[in-house]
Design a protein around this motif. Structure first.
Motif, PDB file in Angstrom:
ATOM      1  N   SER A   3      55.045  37.078  35.968  1.00 19.91           N
ATOM      2  CA  SER A   3      55.797  37.928  36.716  1.00 19.91           C
ATOM      3  C   SER A   3      55.282  38.605  38.253  1.00 19.91           C
ATOM      4  O   SER A   3      55.582  39.059  38.845  1.00 19.91           O
ATOM      5  N   ALA A   4      53.813  38.674  37.906  1.00 21.31           N
ATOM      6  CA  ALA A   4      53.121  39.341  39.028  1.00 21.31           C
ATOM      7  C   ALA A   4      51.885  38.179  39.416  1.00 21.31           C
ATOM      8  O   ALA A   4      51.546  37.728  38.349  1.00 21.31           O
ATOM      9  N   PRO A   5      51.578  37.993  40.576  1.00 16.30           N
ATOM     10  CA  PRO A   5      50.651  37.155  40.843  1.00 16.30           C
ATOM     11  C   PRO A   5      49.263  37.727  40.683  1.00 16.30           C
ATOM     12  O   PRO A   5      49.152  39.067  40.321  1.00 16.30           O
ATOM     13  N   LEU A   6      48.341  36.816  40.347  1.00 15.81           N
ATOM     14  CA  LEU A   6      47.180  37.184  39.876  1.00 15.81           C
ATOM     15  C   LEU A   6      46.182  36.926  41.125  1.00 15.81           C
ATOM     16  O   LEU A   6      46.249  35.824  41.969  1.00 15.81           O
ATOM     17  N   THR A   7      45.129  37.908  41.264  1.00 16.19           N
ATOM     18  CA  THR A   7      43.945  37.179  42.401  1.00 16.19           C
ATOM     19  C   THR A   7      43.011  36.536  41.485  1.00 16.19           C
ATOM     20  O   THR A   7      42.357  37.109  40.620  1.00 16.19           O
TER      21      THR A   7
ATOM     22  N   ILE B 244      36.684  39.909  47.060  1.00 13.18           N
ATOM     23  CA  ILE B 244      38.050  39.864  47.018  1.00 13.18           C
ATOM     24  C   ILE B 244      38.792  40.433  48.509  1.00 13.18           C
ATOM     25  O   ILE B 244      40.093  40.022  48.711  1.00 13.18           O
ATOM     26  N   ALA B 245      38.090  40.962  49.209  1.00 14.36           N
ATOM     27  CA  ALA B 245      38.371  41.320  50.668  1.00 14.36           C
ATOM     28  C   ALA B 245      38.586  40.134  51.479  1.00 14.36           C
ATOM     29  O   ALA B 245      38.915  40.244  52.687  1.00 14.36           O
ATOM     30  N   SER B 246      37.782  39.062  51.063  1.00 13.56           N
ATOM     31  CA  SER B 246      37.674  37.868  51.947  1.00 13.56           C
ATOM     32  C   SER B 246      39.096  37.059  52.046  1.00 13.56           C
ATOM     33  O   SER B 246      40.040  37.585  51.227  1.00 13.56           O
ATOM     34  N   PRO B 247      39.142  36.453  53.182  1.00 12.42           N
ATOM     35  CA  PRO B 247      40.336  35.540  53.292  1.00 12.42           C
ATOM     36  C   PRO B 247      40.867  34.850  52.274  1.00 12.42           C
ATOM     37  O   PRO B 247      39.849  34.090  51.695  1.00 12.42           O
ATOM     38  N   MET B 248      41.995  34.881  51.773  1.00 19.68           N
ATOM     39  CA  MET B 248      42.638  34.275  50.686  1.00 19.68           C
ATOM     40  C   MET B 248      43.650  33.363  50.812  1.00 19.68           C
ATOM     41  O   MET B 248      44.284  33.178  51.873  1.00 19.68           O
ATOM     42  N   VAL B 249      43.709  32.251  49.949  1.00 21.51           N
ATOM     43  CA  VAL B 249      44.425  31.135  50.125  1.00 21.51           C
ATOM     44  C   VAL B 249      45.162  30.879  48.726  1.00 21.51           C
ATOM     45  O   VAL B 249      44.799  31.554  47.767  1.00 21.51           O
ATOM     46  N   ASP B 250      46.204  30.131  48.790  1.00 21.90           N
ATOM     47  CA  ASP B 250      47.040  29.745  47.612  1.00 21.90           C
ATOM     48  C   ASP B 250      46.403  28.832  46.624  1.00 21.90           C
ATOM     49  O   ASP B 250      45.592  27.937  47.168  1.00 21.90           O
ATOM     50  N   GLY B 251      46.195  29.253  45.451  1.00 20.54           N
ATOM     51  CA  GLY B 251      45.602  28.279  44.551  1.00 20.54           C
ATOM     52  C   GLY B 251      46.474  27.925  43.423  1.00 20.54           C
ATOM     53  O   GLY B 251      47.378  28.619  42.953  1.00 20.54           O
ATOM     54  N   GLU B 252      45.956  27.049  42.676  1.00 20.06           N
ATOM     55  CA  GLU B 252      46.722  26.369  41.493  1.00 20.06           C
ATOM     56  C   GLU B 252      45.570  26.286  40.212  1.00 20.06           C
ATOM     57  O   GLU B 252      44.488  25.590  40.431  1.00 20.06           O
ATOM     58  N   LEU B 253      45.955  26.737  39.181  1.00 15.46           N
ATOM     59  CA  LEU B 253      45.084  26.717  37.985  1.00 15.46           C
ATOM     60  C   LEU B 253      44.810  25.083  37.413  1.00 15.46           C
ATOM     61  O   LEU B 253      45.631  24.436  37.573  1.00 15.46           O
TER      62      LEU B 253
ATOM     63  N   ALA C 235      49.761  41.452  30.253  1.00 14.02           N
ATOM     64  CA  ALA C 235      48.837  42.511  29.437  1.00 14.02           C
ATOM     65  C   ALA C 235      48.394  43.407  30.553  1.00 14.02           C
ATOM     66  O   ALA C 235      47.767  44.346  30.243  1.00 14.02           O
ATOM     67  N   GLY C 236      48.647  43.228  31.988  1.00 13.65           N
ATOM     68  CA  GLY C 236      48.064  44.179  32.983  1.00 13.65           C
ATOM     69  C   GLY C 236      46.906  43.687  33.611  1.00 13.65           C
ATOM     70  O   GLY C 236      46.456  44.197  34.548  1.00 13.65           O
ATOM     71  N   VAL C 237      46.376  42.253  33.357  1.00 12.42           N
ATOM     72  CA  VAL C 237      45.217  41.815  34.139  1.00 12.42           C
ATOM     73  C   VAL C 237      45.732  41.512  35.688  1.00 12.42           C
ATOM     74  O   VAL C 237      46.555  40.815  35.754  1.00 12.42           O
ATOM     75  N   THR C 238      44.948  42.388  36.669  1.00 16.06           N
ATOM     76  CA  THR C 238      45.193  41.727  37.880  1.00 16.06           C
ATOM     77  C   THR C 238      44.325  41.025  38.534  1.00 16.06           C
ATOM     78  O   THR C 238      44.704  40.077  39.672  1.00 16.06           O
ATOM     79  N   THR C 239      42.920  40.699  38.274  1.00  8.86           N
ATOM     80  CA  THR C 239      42.182  39.971  38.840  1.00  8.86           C
ATOM     81  C   THR C 239      41.241  38.938  37.781  1.00  8.86           C
ATOM     82  O   THR C 239      40.853  39.729  37.016  1.00  8.86           O
ATOM     83  N   LEU C 240      41.083  37.796  38.266  1.00  9.25           N
ATOM     84  CA  LEU C 240      40.286  36.832  37.309  1.00  9.25           C
ATOM     85  C   LEU C 240      39.110  36.148  38.172  1.00  9.25           C
ATOM     86  O   LEU C 240      39.214  36.169  39.250  1.00  9.25           O
TER      87      LEU C 240
END
Length: 752
Positions: free
Chosen positions: A401-405, A506-515, A374-379
Motif C-alpha cells: 500500500s505504500a512505496p518503500l525507499t 537517501i537524499a541522492s537522486p532516486m530512480v524506480d526499482g524492482e526487487l 508493519a511500518g517499515v519505510t526504508t530498506l
C-alpha cells in the motif's frame, strides 16, 4: 601550478582504448630480471621486455611456493602524494628446507586498471600481473623451516614510473637460494595501489557505511549458554570488540541486533557456560563479564551519538521465515527490538522501521510487502537485489500500500569484504592480529580505496540535483574479516573519498526499482529442514503458553519472567533460533533448537495423569476419580480428554476442564454410563483449552458389573420366601388354636 583535471575527452579515450589494454596487460607479464648486486634499496634502471609472457602460475605452483608472503602494511594511503611508498610484511618458510639470501623485490604493473570489475582479480593469489622491478631489500640472510621474519621495502615514488591516475597492481616478490644451490622465486603477494598524481582534479566520492553488528546467541531457555563464543567475541581482539572500536567518530551507521545487546547485559551480570551441551548441570561460570560490560557501554555510547539503528530482534531470517509460514515472527522481531532498546538503555537508537537491512541485503516481494505493512519505510539492499534503469544510490519500490525507499549498497564493495579470505577468525574472533588477519584487512582497505578512486574518476561531470556521487558500503553476516582497519581509513585525508552519513544516500537522486531475489539467495537461507524444526518448536511454545492458568497472568497482566525484549523466554529462544547469523553455523543452530524443544518437553512432562488402577462400575451409570499432577512452579489449566474405545457400550464425557495449582494435584470425578456388563478401555489424554494434546495417553480399564440390579432381585426373592414361610407358620398356629376343648384326655390318648 594549476591542477590538471580529468577531462571528459580523456575519460572517453580511456574507455575506448586503455581499458582493453589494461585487461590485456593484467593477463600478461614480463620475464624476471636478474637480481642486482647493489646494496639494499638501490634503484637501478630495469629494461622492460619487448615481448611479455604469461605470469599467472597454476594453483599447484601457488601451493608449492615455499615462502608464505603476507603484506601487512602499505603506505601512505595517498601514495602519489608522498616521496616514499613503503611495503611491509612477513615471510614464513613453510617448507622443510632452509633458505638463504632472501631478497624482497617490488613487483609492479605500469598499466592502470580502469574498470572496477577488474579490481578483484588483483587480489587473486594465483594471479601475477606486471613484472619484477629492480628495487629490492635483503629481507633475511637465512630462514629456517617454520621460521618467520618481517621485512620493509621502501620505494621512491618517482621510481615507480606511474604518471596517469588509476589503480595499479603492485606487490612484493621474494627470491631466495635453496639448499641445493638453486635460486628462484619462493613467494609473492599483490595488492591494489590507487594512484592520483598531484595536481589531478577529481570530485570526491561520498562513502556511507552501514555495518551490521550481530552474532549467534546460543542462550538456552534456562539462562545458561551453550558456548562462550559470544563473550569471546566481545573481549579484546574479538570480532564484536574490533567492530565498535573502529573509527568511533566517523559517520558510520551501526545496525545493532538487540538480542546481542541483551545477551551482553546478561553476560555483564554474570553467566554460566555449559561444558556439556545437553547437560544443564555441567554449566560453570563464564569469564567474559567485564569485557561484555565494556562492550555494552560502547554500544550505549554510540546509540547516544545517533550512530545506532536497531536491527530486528535476533536479526531473524525474514524471507526464510515467510517461506516456512512463520512470517509473523518477522513482525514480532520488530516490536521486540523497540521494547529491548527501552529496557537496555539504548537511548537515541533509531527504530528498525526507519531503516532495515534484511539478512544478506536481499528480500523477496512477499517479505517486502509484509515489512511495509508493519511500518517499515526504508530498506538497505544490495544493488544486485534491485533492478534499476540507471546508476543510483537509492530507488523507489512499489510495494504494497505504500512505496518503500531502497538504499543500494554497492555490490562490488560488498565483494571486498565478503570474498576476503577467512583470516580474521570465526564469529567469536578472539585471537591476536596475526599477519594473515592484518593482510586481509590491508587488502580490503586497498580495494576500498581503489574502488572509490575509479568511481571518482568516472563520476558524472555534472552530478545533478543530489550533489556528489555516493557509494554505500555494507557488510553482512558472511563478512570474513573485521572491518576495523578498513573503516579506520575513513578518518584519514583521502582526496578522492569523503565519509558521509547514510542520509546522504537517501537524499541522492532516486530512480524506480524492482526487487530481484536470485536463486543463490534462496540457497543461502536457513535450510527448510531446519525451519521445520523451528516450526515444531513454535508449536510447542504455543502449547506451553496455552497451559498458563488465568491466575498466573493476573495482576500485572504479564508473566513475571519476560525478558528485556518483552518476550517469554521460550519465544525469545525461538526467535534467536531463526537468526540469520546461524546460516554459517547450522550444527550449532540445530543444537539450539533441540535444546529449546527439550526444555519445553521436560516442562510438559511435569504435568501428567495418575492412573489409579482398575475402575469398577456397580451400576449402569456411575462416577470414578482421575487425578492430574502439576509439578511446575505455576498453576496450569488443562483439559482432560476421554475417549471410549467402544462408545456404543460405554459412554464417557469427551472433555473436562481442570485447573491445577502450582506444585499440587487435583482429582475430579468423571461420570460414565454402560449399557451392558463387561470390561472396557478408555484413553485419557491431557490437552490445552484449544484442544491441542500433549504428553503420553493413559489407558483406563473400566469394569461394568451392574451389581445393584442383581442385589435387588436377590433381596426381593429372599423377602418373598420369608413372607411365605412366615405365613405358613402363622396358619398352623391358628388351626391349632381352633381344636375342641371338651374332648377327654383319655380319648385323646392313643390306644396301645
Amino acid at each position: 601550478m594549476r591542477p590538471r583535471p580529468v577531462s571528459p575527452a580523456w575519460r572517453r579515450a580511456v574507455w575506448s582504448g586503455t581499458s582493453a589494454l589494461a585487461a590485456l596487460a593484467l593477463s600478461l607479464g614480463v620475464p624476471a630480471v636478474a637480481a642486482p648486486s647493489g646494496p639494499a634499496n638501490s634503484v637501478p634502471t630495469v629494461p622492460v621486455a619487448a615481448t611479455p609472457v604469461p605470469t599467472t602460475p597454476s594453483d599447484a605452483e601457488v601451493e608449492a611456493e615455499p615462502v608464505l608472503l603476507e603484506l601487512t602494511a602499505l603506505g601512505p594511503i595517498d601514495a602519489a602524494a608522498a616521496p616514499i611508498v613503503t611495503f611491509e610484511g612477513m615471510l614464513t618458510n613453510r617448507s622443510d628446507r632452509p633458505l638463504t639470501v632472501l631478497n624482497a623485490y617490488l613487483r609492479l604493473s605500469r598499466v592502470p586498471v580502469l574498470d572496477r570489475a577488474d579490481l578483484a582479480r588483483i587480489a587473486d593469489p594465483g594471479f601475477r600481473p606486471g613484472a619484477r622491478q629492480g628495487v629490492f631489500v635483503l629481507a633475511a640472510d637465512a630462514l629456517a623451516p617454520g621460521a618467520s621474519v618481517p621485512f620493509r621495502l621502501d620505494v621512491a615514488a618517482g621510481d615507480l614510473g606511474l604518471s596517469e591516475p588509476g589503480v595499479y597492481a603492485a606487490g612484493v616478490e621474494v627470491l631466495a637460494t635453496d639448499a641445493d644451490g638453486s635460486r628462484g622465486v619462493v613467494g609473492r603477494a599483490m595488492t591494489a595501489l590507487p594512484w592520483l598524481p598531484s595536481g589531478t582534479s577529481t570530485p570526491a566520492v561520498g562513502v556511507a557505511v552501514a555495518w551490521p553488528v550481530t552474532a549467534p546467541v546460543d542462550r538456552a531457555a534456562d539462562g545458561t549458554y551453550l558456548t562462550d563464543d559470544l563473550g569471546t567475541a566481545m573481549a579484546p581482539g574479538g570480532r564484536l570488540a574490533a567492530l565498535l572500536g573502529t573509527a568511533p567518530d566517523a559517520p558510520i551507521t551501526w545496525l545493532v541486533d538487540p538480542a546481542v545487546v541483551e545477551a551482553a547485559a546478561d553476560l555483564a551480570g554474570g553467566y554460566d557456560v555449559r561444558r556439556d551441551l545437553a547437560d544443564p548441570a555441567s554449566a560453570r561460570p563464564g569469564t567474559r563479564d567485564e569485557a561484555a560490560e565494556a562492550w555494552l557501554e560502547e554500544v550505549r555510547r554510540l546509540a547516544g551519538t545517533g550512530h545506532v539503528t536497531l536491527a530486528p530482534y535476533a536479526d531473524v531470517d525474514a524471507v526464510a521465515l515467510g517461506r516456512a509460514g512463520l512470517g509473523a515472527d518477522a513482525v514480532t522481531a520488530l516490536d521486540a527490538a523497540t521494547e529491548a532498546a527501552e529496557t537496555l538503555g539504548l537511548d537515541g537508537a533509531d527504530d528498525p522501521r526507519d531503516l532495515l537491512r534484511p539478512p544478506g541485503g536481499l528480500v523477496d516481494l512477499p517479505t517486502a510487502e509484509r515489512l511495509s505493512a508493519a511500518g517499515v519505510t526504508t530498506l538497505l539492499l544490495d544493488a544486485v537485489g534491485v533492478r534499476i534503469g540507471a546508476a543510483a544510490a537509492a530507488a523507489r519500490l512499489d510495494v504494497g500500500s505504500a512505496p518503500l525507499t531502497a538504499v543500494l549498497a554497492d555490490d562490488l564493495l560488498r565483494g571486498v569484504f565478503a570474498s576476503t579470505p577467512a583470516a580474521a577468525g570465526t564469529s567469536s574472533g578472539l585471537e591476536p592480529p596475526t599477519a594473515s588477519r592484518v593482510e586481509a584487512e590491508l587488502g580490503a582497505r586497498q580495494l576500498l580505496l581503489a574502488h572509490t578512486l575509479l568511481a571518482a574518476m568516472f563520476a558524472p561531470t555534472e552530478p545533478g540535483p543530489g550533489g556528489q556521487t555516493v557509494l554505500v558500503v555494507s557488510g553482512d553476516e558472511t563478512s570474513t574479516i573485521s572491518p576495523a582497519a578498513v573503516l579506520a581509513t575513513l578518518d584519514q585525508d583521502v582526496p578522492w573519498m569523503q565519509p558521509v552519513p547514510l542520509d546522504a544516500a537517501i537524499a541522492s537522486p532516486m530512480v524506480d526499482g524492482e526487487l530481484v531475489y536470485p536463486d543463490a539467495a534462496v540457497a543461502g537461507e536457513l535450510p527448510a529442514a531446519y525451519l521445520t524444526q523451528v516450526i515444531s518448536l513454535q508449536q510447542k511454545v504455543g502449547l506451553r503458553a496455552a497451559l498458563r492458568s488465568p491466575a498466573a497472568a493476573s495482576g500485572a497482566g504479564e508473566p513475571a519472567d519476560l525478558d528485556p525484549a518483552g518476550l517469554e523466554p521460550t519465544t525469545a529462544a525461538r526467535l534467536r533460533s531463526a537468526s540469520a547469523a546461524w546460516r554459517a553455523e547450522p550444527a550449532r543452530a540445530a543444537a539450539m533448537v533441540a535444546e529449546a524443544a527439550a526444555t519445553i518437553d521436560a516442562e510438559l512432562g511435569r504435568i501428567q495423569i495418575i492412573d489409579g488402577g482398575g475402575i469398577t462400575l456397580s451400576s449402569q451409570t456411575g462416577r470414578f476419580p482421575i487425578t492430574v499432577v502439576n509439578d511446575l512452579a505455576e498453576p496450569v489449566t488443562v483439559q482432560l480428554t476421554l475417549s471410549s474405545r467402544t462408545p456404543a457400550r460405554l459412554r464417557v464425557p469427551p472433555t473436562t476442564a481442570i485447573e491445577v495449582p502450582a506444585g499440587a494435584r487435583t482429582t475430579v470425578d468423571v461420570s460414565a454410563e454402560a449399557n451392558a456388563n463387561g470390561q472396557y478401555v478408555v484413553d485419557a489424554q491431557l490437552a490445552t483449552a484449544t484442544g491441542a494434546r500433549f504428553g503420553p495417553a493413559s489407558t483406563l480399564t473400566i469394569r461394568a458389573t451392574d451389581y445393584d440390579t442383581v442385589a435387588w432381585i436377590v433381596m426381593g426373592v429372599a423377602g418373598g420366601l420369608l413372607v411365605i414361610g412366615s405365613a405358613r407358620r402363622l396358619t398352623g398356629r391358628v388351626r391349632a388354636a381352633r381344636r375342641p376343648a371338651d374332648v377327654p384326655a383319655a380319648a385323646q390318648a392313643v390306644e396301645p
